[in-house]
Scaffold this active site. Structure first.
Site, PDB file in Angstrom:
ATOM      1  N   CYS A 325    -122.606  70.466 -11.998  1.00 53.61           N
ATOM      2  CA  CYS A 325    -121.578  69.669 -12.673  1.00 53.61           C
ATOM      3  C   CYS A 325    -120.924  70.436 -13.807  1.00 53.61           C
ATOM      4  O   CYS A 325    -120.320  69.840 -14.686  1.00 53.61           O
ATOM      5  CB  CYS A 325    -122.197  68.388 -13.223  1.00 53.61           C
ATOM      6  SG  CYS A 325    -122.365  67.114 -11.981  1.00 53.61           S
ATOM      7  N   ASP A 326    -121.069  71.738 -13.828  1.00 54.37           N
ATOM      8  CA  ASP A 326    -120.475  72.525 -14.897  1.00 54.37           C
ATOM      9  C   ASP A 326    -119.137  73.074 -14.434  1.00 54.37           C
ATOM     10  O   ASP A 326    -119.049  73.738 -13.403  1.00 54.37           O
ATOM     11  CB  ASP A 326    -121.417  73.675 -15.276  1.00 54.37           C
ATOM     12  CG  ASP A 326    -121.057  74.272 -16.619  1.00 54.37           C
ATOM     13  OD1 ASP A 326    -119.885  74.651 -16.808  1.00 54.37           O
ATOM     14  OD2 ASP A 326    -121.931  74.340 -17.488  1.00 54.37           O
TER      15      ASP A 326
END
Lengths: 377, 377
Positions: A325-326
């Site tokens: 999720c970066d």
């Protein structure tokens, strides 16, 4: 990709993502480099890939080892190596770690500053020391900063100082930058080192070793010169600048020793577009920047990627990204990668030339994802 | 730095590098944000710091959780949370992982593409889904790429499609970018989402939830607006664009919840100059980019650093770097950092506001160095 690796993937169907290293390729690389540089001693840069199987193989072949920390020294010793074939090549060491290395029998230490030299004298009295000098790193694909090394006048001053200390001024090292494809970079550095040798000799310091560092490349998406070409260029350069008074030469290949021996298998998690008329598709893999492919930082290292549908001639440009999720976990956005249109979610792709600087770079458990699994076969 | 953390360092003298998190600060952050956004539900972004103590505390306080993977879901469940308070917020999921999450009771899933929506329908039939839209990320300190989200027309099309599938179209999410200091960014996004809500309502899709994402900043070297200011801006914006027909609002703070609760202690390994007349000294710490400070990538996040000699008024500009043999392991070179001239090798420095995005980013064993140790007190 070797047949052995292909067979492993087919027969074992390991969970992705994972790295498979073919030890035969490592052995071939070692032999090629030994032949190309018959007068140089190979110190394998453990940080590139410290898998026990690789260390044991290289130890058996007679390699020496360049280490960055006490745990790396312990790994090399555990592989059966004797301490006289270990260099503690990090110029940034805690005094307690120098002491520990000395207790373990290591007698060769790098430095590039007065403070480090004094630490070595205190914690490893009588040890051989070599001073690392700064080079420009021009032509290298993995950026070389000014982090390591000092300039020539300071190296001269420090080696003169070492003469009057309880250490043995033993040599000079440099590094032309990782994945260095410009052969003349070695010549530029060797010329400087030779000058420093003569200067110091005139002042009573007789150095015995030149450490040519690493920089030997691995083939990613474009060709690189063969080991033989490097060997020839370096040999020629040493002869030219040192004449017949050749010092002991050592090299520290890491990427050049294991890079092309490894292949990562990864699963396509998602393929999508951001809008109906977007030119590029996004292909998300189950490995990214934090799962082992840290060298895609700034898209520096560009790995070749194979898909099961490479026979399909219809391709489209893609952005490649990792599974976390970066938002920084994007592999290639500026670099043009084309993948077949028929590639689909669930397909396994192979990321070649990933034997170096992958497993150890992977994050502990970023986003809950496990570190990169690896197999040496 | 809190007194509790200072006392811990003094009394325990833990081995460096290590992170210490003060749970009281996390609790205060949770309460502040709850008060600032009384009508919003807090989903803590687990990826920021998944320490069990933090998850247990937040669960006890009544928080819900935003997760990125099955292991994160399992950690949250282990902390005592019920699955109805868990969102699987990653838009990039393997179908097998969606299935596993569904089996574990999770009923809320993010998507931003047709392929992902179809995976969710197959693996989590009947679940609530929310679509993430693209935002510009302007004003955010940690770069927001186009990796997540689709444009508005595609979101509209996908949510209409979801109406006719075995899933429940439940809402829309966006993310204004991590460490977002420009309050107007929320308003821009909320206006777009409200428009989409009205449009879809006219087509028979009645959405119930707006996910405002994260972005709440932590104080690094410069001030940031207080939680209350964010709450006010967001509340005002929701009222303006949704009128009295307010959907359920959820927020996903990560950095804003734990960033300022943590302090890393690190030892100075070396201080040196590269040449006799170099303006800047190099200060090498025992933690770097690969040991937990990955957010120093491109010098994006600039941590405040305390030394034991901060009372010394004579300072000098420094380059800060990590302990590995990797030339990319430099923390700050362009950013001006001044440290006292009297700082010496062996001193312990404290890197503040490091509670988020540090432990999990740290590499498995790059250069033989152990991952970042952490303590929650």
């Amino acid at each position: 990709m070797t047949e052995k690796i292909a067979r492993f993937f087919e027969e074992q169907r390991p969970q992705t993502p994972c790295l498979v290293v073919d030890l035969d390729v490592v052995e071939r690389n070692y032999n090629d480099l030994s032949e190309a540089l018959p007068d140089a001693r190979i110190y394998y840069a453990v940080k590139a890939n410290p898998a026990p199987e690789i260390l044991s193989l290289l130890n058996r072949l007679g390699s020496a080892f360049d280490t960055a920390s006490v745990p790396e020294i312990e790994m090399v010793l555990a592989a059966g190596c004797t301490p006289d074939r270990i260099s503690y090549g990090n110029t940034i060491k805690k005094e307690a770690d120098i002491r520990r290395a000395f207790e373990l029998g290591v007698r060769l230490f790098a430095f590039d500053s007065e403070a480090e030299l004094e630490k070595i004298e205190r914690a490893a009295p009588g040890a051989r020391v070599f001073c690392r000098i700064l080079t420009s790193g021009e032509g290298a694909e993995w950026p070389l900063s000014r982090k390591f090394g000092c300039d020539l006048p300071m190296a001269r001053e420090l080696l003169l100082k070492a003469r009057d200390m309880n250490v043995e001024p033993w040599g000079v090292s440099f590094h032309v930058g990782s994945q260095q494809k410009d052969l003349t970079q070695w010549d530029i550095a060797i010329a400087q080192v030779a000058m420093l040798f003569r200067d110091l000799e005139a002042h009573g310091v007789d150095l015995g070793m030149i450490n040519l560092g690493g920089g030997f490349p691995t083939r990613y998406r474009s060709d690189v010169p063969a080991s033989a070409a490097y060997g020839e260029a370096i040999f020629h350069s040493l002869r030219q600048h040192f004449g017949n008074h050749l010092p002991e030469a050592i090299v520290e290949p890491g990427r050049g020793m294991v890079g092309n021996a490894g292949v990562i298998e990864s699963e396509v998690v998602l393929i999508s577009r951001k809008s109906a008329n977007e030119r590029k598709r996004w292909v998300y893999l189950d490995i990214g920047k934090f799962g082992g492919l840290a060298e895609t930082m700034d898209e520096a290292i560009q790995y070749p990627i194979e898909t099961p549908v490479d026979h399909d001639e219809e391709t489209e440009p893609v952005v490649l990204a990792g599974p976390t999720c970066d938002s920084a976990d994007v592999l290639y956005e500026k670099t043009e990668y084309h993948l077949p249109l028929s590639l689909k979610v669930g397909d396994r792709v192979r990321i070649r030339a990933t034997g170096a600087y992958t497993t150890t770079y992977s994050a502990v458990c970023f986003n809950g994802f496990s570190p990169l699994q690896s197999y040496c076969i």
